[in-house]
Design a protein around this motif. Sequence first.
Motif, PDB file in Angstrom:
ATOM      1  N   SER A   1       0.827  -1.206   0.000  1.00 22.64           N
ATOM      2  CA  SER A   1       0.000   0.000   0.000  1.00 22.64           C
ATOM      3  C   SER A   1       0.859   1.253   0.000  1.00 22.64           C
ATOM      4  O   SER A   1       0.501   2.273  -0.602  1.00 22.64           O
ATOM      5  CB  SER A   1      -0.948  -0.012   1.209  1.00 22.64           C
ATOM      6  N   PHE A   2       2.024   1.193   0.636  1.00 22.96           N
ATOM      7  CA  PHE A   2       2.944   2.323   0.655  1.00 22.96           C
ATOM      8  C   PHE A   2       3.591   2.520  -0.713  1.00 22.96           C
ATOM      9  O   PHE A   2       3.735   3.648  -1.196  1.00 22.96           O
ATOM     10  CB  PHE A   2       4.029   2.102   1.718  1.00 22.96           C
ATOM     11  N   VAL A   3       4.013   1.420  -1.319  1.00 23.16           N
ATOM     12  CA  VAL A   3       4.600   1.499  -2.663  1.00 23.16           C
ATOM     13  C   VAL A   3       3.607   2.137  -3.626  1.00 23.16           C
ATOM     14  O   VAL A   3       3.971   2.991  -4.449  1.00 23.16           O
ATOM     15  CB  VAL A   3       4.985   0.097  -3.170  1.00 23.16           C
ATOM     16  N   ALA A   4       2.347   1.724  -3.541  1.00 18.40           N
ATOM     17  CA  ALA A   4       1.328   2.224  -4.455  1.00 18.40           C
ATOM     18  C   ALA A   4       1.111   3.720  -4.287  1.00 18.40           C
ATOM     19  O   ALA A   4       0.886   4.444  -5.264  1.00 18.40           O
ATOM     20  CB  ALA A   4       0.020   1.468  -4.241  1.00 18.40           C
ATOM     21  N   VAL A   5       1.169   4.205  -3.052  1.00 19.26           N
ATOM     22  CA  VAL A   5       1.041   5.644  -2.822  1.00 19.26           C
ATOM     23  C   VAL A   5       2.218   6.383  -3.452  1.00 19.26           C
ATOM     24  O   VAL A   5       2.049   7.397  -4.134  1.00 19.26           O
ATOM     25  CB  VAL A   5       0.951   5.951  -1.315  1.00 19.26           C
ATOM     26  N   SER A   6       3.419   5.875  -3.236  1.00 20.97           N
ATOM     27  CA  SER A   6       4.613   6.512  -3.807  1.00 20.97           C
ATOM     28  C   SER A   6       4.537   6.554  -5.326  1.00 20.97           C
ATOM     29  O   SER A   6       4.850   7.572  -5.957  1.00 20.97           O
ATOM     30  CB  SER A   6       5.870   5.756  -3.358  1.00 20.97           C
TER      31      SER A   6
ATOM     32  N   VAL B   1      10.960   7.700   2.329  1.00 16.87           N
ATOM     33  CA  VAL B   1      10.803   6.452   1.583  1.00 16.87           C
ATOM     34  C   VAL B   1       9.647   6.532   0.590  1.00 16.87           C
ATOM     35  O   VAL B   1       9.771   6.119  -0.572  1.00 16.87           O
ATOM     36  CB  VAL B   1      10.592   5.261   2.552  1.00 16.87           C
ATOM     37  N   VAL B   2       8.529   7.074   1.010  1.00 15.84           N
ATOM     38  CA  VAL B   2       7.336   7.110   0.160  1.00 15.84           C
ATOM     39  C   VAL B   2       7.240   8.426  -0.612  1.00 15.84           C
ATOM     40  O   VAL B   2       7.176   8.439  -1.843  1.00 15.84           O
ATOM     41  CB  VAL B   2       6.062   6.899   0.998  1.00 15.84           C
ATOM     42  N   HIS B   3       7.257   9.537   0.106  1.00 16.68           N
ATOM     43  CA  HIS B   3       6.872  10.814  -0.504  1.00 16.68           C
ATOM     44  C   HIS B   3       8.006  11.506  -1.238  1.00 16.68           C
ATOM     45  O   HIS B   3       7.803  12.023  -2.347  1.00 16.68           O
ATOM     46  CB  HIS B   3       6.253  11.719   0.559  1.00 16.68           C
ATOM     47  N   LEU B   4       9.184  11.543  -0.651  1.00 14.47           N
ATOM     48  CA  LEU B   4      10.294  12.173  -1.357  1.00 14.47           C
ATOM     49  C   LEU B   4      10.617  11.417  -2.641  1.00 14.47           C
ATOM     50  O   LEU B   4      10.858  12.026  -3.692  1.00 14.47           O
ATOM     51  CB  LEU B   4      11.524  12.241  -0.453  1.00 14.47           C
ATOM     52  N   GLN B   5      10.596  10.087  -2.564  1.00 17.42           N
ATOM     53  CA  GLN B   5      10.870   9.308  -3.773  1.00 17.42           C
ATOM     54  C   GLN B   5       9.843   9.607  -4.877  1.00 17.42           C
ATOM     55  O   GLN B   5      10.207   9.853  -6.032  1.00 17.42           O
ATOM     56  CB  GLN B   5      10.863   7.810  -3.457  1.00 17.42           C
ATOM     57  N   GLY B   6       8.562   9.579  -4.509  1.00 18.22           N
ATOM     58  CA  GLY B   6       7.533   9.865  -5.497  1.00 18.22           C
ATOM     59  C   GLY B   6       7.624  11.279  -6.030  1.00 18.22           C
ATOM     60  O   GLY B   6       7.451  11.515  -7.235  1.00 18.22           O
ATOM     61  N   GLY B   7       7.916  12.239  -5.162  1.00 14.82           N
ATOM     62  CA  GLY B   7       8.011  13.629  -5.576  1.00 14.82           C
ATOM     63  C   GLY B   7       9.184  13.882  -6.509  1.00 14.82           C
ATOM     64  O   GLY B   7       9.060  14.633  -7.489  1.00 14.82           O
ATOM     65  N   ILE B   8      10.323  13.272  -6.226  1.00 11.71           N
ATOM     66  CA  ILE B   8      11.493  13.426  -7.095  1.00 11.71           C
ATOM     67  C   ILE B   8      11.234  12.805  -8.461  1.00 11.71           C
ATOM     68  O   ILE B   8      11.549  13.395  -9.509  1.00 11.71           O
ATOM     69  CB  ILE B   8      12.739  12.791  -6.450  1.00 11.71           C
ATOM     70  N   ALA B   9      10.653  11.614  -8.484  1.00 11.27           N
ATOM     71  CA  ALA B   9      10.343  10.962  -9.764  1.00 11.27           C
ATOM     72  C   ALA B   9       9.367  11.806 -10.572  1.00 11.27           C
ATOM     73  O   ALA B   9       9.498  11.933 -11.803  1.00 11.27           O
ATOM     74  CB  ALA B   9       9.767   9.568  -9.514  1.00 11.27           C
TER      75      ALA B   9
ATOM     76  N   LEU C   1       0.298  16.495   5.988  1.00 14.42           N
ATOM     77  CA  LEU C   1       0.320  15.049   6.186  1.00 14.42           C
ATOM     78  C   LEU C   1       1.659  14.454   5.771  1.00 14.42           C
ATOM     79  O   LEU C   1       2.217  13.583   6.455  1.00 14.42           O
ATOM     80  CB  LEU C   1      -0.816  14.397   5.392  1.00 14.42           C
ATOM     81  N   VAL C   2       2.169  14.901   4.635  1.00 17.83           N
ATOM     82  CA  VAL C   2       3.463  14.394   4.154  1.00 17.83           C
ATOM     83  C   VAL C   2       4.565  14.702   5.160  1.00 17.83           C
ATOM     84  O   VAL C   2       5.376  13.841   5.504  1.00 17.83           O
ATOM     85  CB  VAL C   2       3.805  15.014   2.782  1.00 17.83           C
ATOM     86  N   ALA C   3       4.604  15.937   5.642  1.00 16.00           N
ATOM     87  CA  ALA C   3       5.679  16.354   6.537  1.00 16.00           C
ATOM     88  C   ALA C   3       5.653  15.599   7.858  1.00 16.00           C
ATOM     89  O   ALA C   3       6.703  15.203   8.383  1.00 16.00           O
ATOM     90  CB  ALA C   3       5.595  17.864   6.778  1.00 16.00           C
TER      91      ALA C   3
ATOM     92  N   PHE D   1       5.685  17.696  -6.801  1.00 17.08           N
ATOM     93  CA  PHE D   1       6.987  17.921  -6.150  1.00 17.08           C
ATOM     94  C   PHE D   1       6.859  18.859  -4.960  1.00 17.08           C
ATOM     95  O   PHE D   1       7.476  18.633  -3.915  1.00 17.08           O
ATOM     96  CB  PHE D   1       8.005  18.467  -7.148  1.00 17.08           C
ATOM     97  N   SER D   2       6.070  19.906  -5.085  1.00 18.00           N
ATOM     98  CA  SER D   2       5.900  20.833  -3.962  1.00 18.00           C
ATOM     99  C   SER D   2       5.221  20.150  -2.780  1.00 18.00           C
ATOM    100  O   SER D   2       5.634  20.315  -1.627  1.00 18.00           O
ATOM    101  CB  SER D   2       5.080  22.051  -4.402  1.00 18.00           C
ATOM    102  N   VAL D   3       4.177  19.375  -3.065  1.00 24.34           N
ATOM    103  CA  VAL D   3       3.408  18.746  -1.997  1.00 24.34           C
ATOM    104  C   VAL D   3       4.167  17.591  -1.364  1.00 24.34           C
ATOM    105  O   VAL D   3       4.201  17.457  -0.130  1.00 24.34           O
ATOM    106  CB  VAL D   3       2.049  18.253  -2.529  1.00 24.34           C
ATOM    107  N   HIS D   4       4.774  16.758  -2.173  1.00 25.71           N
ATOM    108  CA  HIS D   4       5.394  15.535  -1.646  1.00 25.71           C
ATOM    109  C   HIS D   4       6.915  15.629  -1.546  1.00 25.71           C
ATOM    110  O   HIS D   4       7.503  15.090  -0.601  1.00 25.71           O
ATOM    111  CB  HIS D   4       4.998  14.348  -2.514  1.00 25.71           C
ATOM    112  N   GLY D   5       7.551  16.302  -2.510  1.00 25.65           N
ATOM    113  CA  GLY D   5       8.999  16.426  -2.460  1.00 25.65           C
ATOM    114  C   GLY D   5       9.459  17.447  -1.439  1.00 25.65           C
ATOM    115  O   GLY D   5      10.219  17.122  -0.509  1.00 25.65           O
ATOM    116  N   ILE D   6       9.003  18.685  -1.569  1.00 28.29           N
ATOM    117  CA  ILE D   6       9.413  19.741  -0.641  1.00 28.29           C
ATOM    118  C   ILE D   6       8.944  19.433   0.779  1.00 28.29           C
ATOM    119  O   ILE D   6       9.715  19.525   1.744  1.00 28.29           O
ATOM    120  CB  ILE D   6       8.868  21.107  -1.092  1.00 28.29           C
ATOM    121  N   ALA D   7       7.675  19.060   0.925  1.00 24.87           N
ATOM    122  CA  ALA D   7       7.166  18.735   2.264  1.00 24.87           C
ATOM    123  C   ALA D   7       7.845  17.487   2.819  1.00 24.87           C
ATOM    124  O   ALA D   7       8.049  17.370   4.033  1.00 24.87           O
ATOM    125  CB  ALA D   7       5.655  18.543   2.217  1.00 24.87           C
TER     126      ALA D   7
END
Length: 428
Positions: free
Chosen positions: A101-106, A161-169, A270-272, A315-321
């Motif tokens: 479920s975490f992988v899918a969110v990312s 693990v979840v959010h920064l990775q998804g945001g960078i991609a 939530l991300v932060a 990126f702003s929501v998941h990468g920066i946060a």
Amino acid sequence: MENVIISVDAIWVMVCAILVIFMQAGFVLLEAGSARMKNAGHIAGKQLITFSIAALAFWAIGYGLTFGEGNQWIGTSGWFLDIPTEEGGLPLEISYLFQLSFVAVSLGIAWGGFAERGKLSVYVIFSLLYTTVIYPVVGHWIWGGGWLSELGKQDFAGSTVVHLQGGIAALVATLILGPRIGKFNANGKPNAIPGHNQVYTVLGTLIIWLGWFGFNPGSTLSAQDGFFGYVALTTNLAAAAGAVAALATVHLLVGKPEIPMILNGVLAGLVAITAACAFVEPWAAVVIGAVAGSLTVFTALYFEQKGVDDPVYAFSVHGIAGIWGTLSTGFFASPRLVEITGIGKPGLLYGGGWSQLGVQATGVLVSAIYVALTSFLILWVLDKLTGLRVTENDERIGLDLSEHGSYGYPEHLSPTGPKAVQTKAEAS
């Protein structure tokens, strides 16, 4: 009694896995509502397709690479969940579903950078590679007993693990694909491309907020001592603070309390707090969420002014946060909570020195570099082989028709549909 305790923990984690998987429904509404009508069906269907691919790939390879026995860098065993279950531990099948479920969110976050112009075939291939080549490596470093775990990196539920990775991609994809047609004028000034359904985006955000009570509290992996309730408290406070801070910030900068930015503030909060939820006091959770909400508004507007077309501000929501949330424990980690979790050291504001902040910054830097490089390499190769972007004509008519042959709102193409009726009325 021991069997009862194990059963309660297993049920708790299974329920949390279902909550986090249900966040996919929230992403469907959020992303489809943020897109134009001509792409809504494509975006919704893509979410289901990529989740299915991730489920198979993570079962066969990804889970073993992340959590299997190996070395400090990667797991080297456990293919097809062939991993012995520790006595008294969670059933392996439940652990797999929770981590999936975490992988899918990312992965869902990463797709924000492709919205309204990426080929469906690219979604399929990148989903497979993201789940087996990108996500498991950083996951193993931090959660699978890897080198960052040994350093004491604090990332309770996945800001890195979840959010920064998804945001960078998502950022890498956005930069390679380029902006959507009509997003920028010849002088570089951005044009607004509003989503087609703001009610969908609000409802999607509320579903994601609800699902986060599986995300963060579920990462306790136990219901025995009730600590999950504390994690839920800090999570909720940060989300609320993110919403209020984003409301104030966008009103100050733009002059209107724009709904999409307020929703981004909720998600950023939530991300932060996802990294920090088990390590910080409630007052610090409010600060972390508020800073994330404001940062998201500032950076979303800044990147857009610089010519970056990130349709859902992934990126702003998941990468920066995600970066801020990961670093925040280096400032705010409470000694009593560090003792409870047994991970890392207290933060700078509690006299813990710079050590934990240094570990957190190291984790952010190396994770971001790895994801950026591997994402770029994969997408660069795919671009050379098949192309990442649909044709200009396909983009103009919309991905519903060009990729799937059917429209998400078919009545608008009907001879008696509202668009046709309006056209006839105007002609008469």
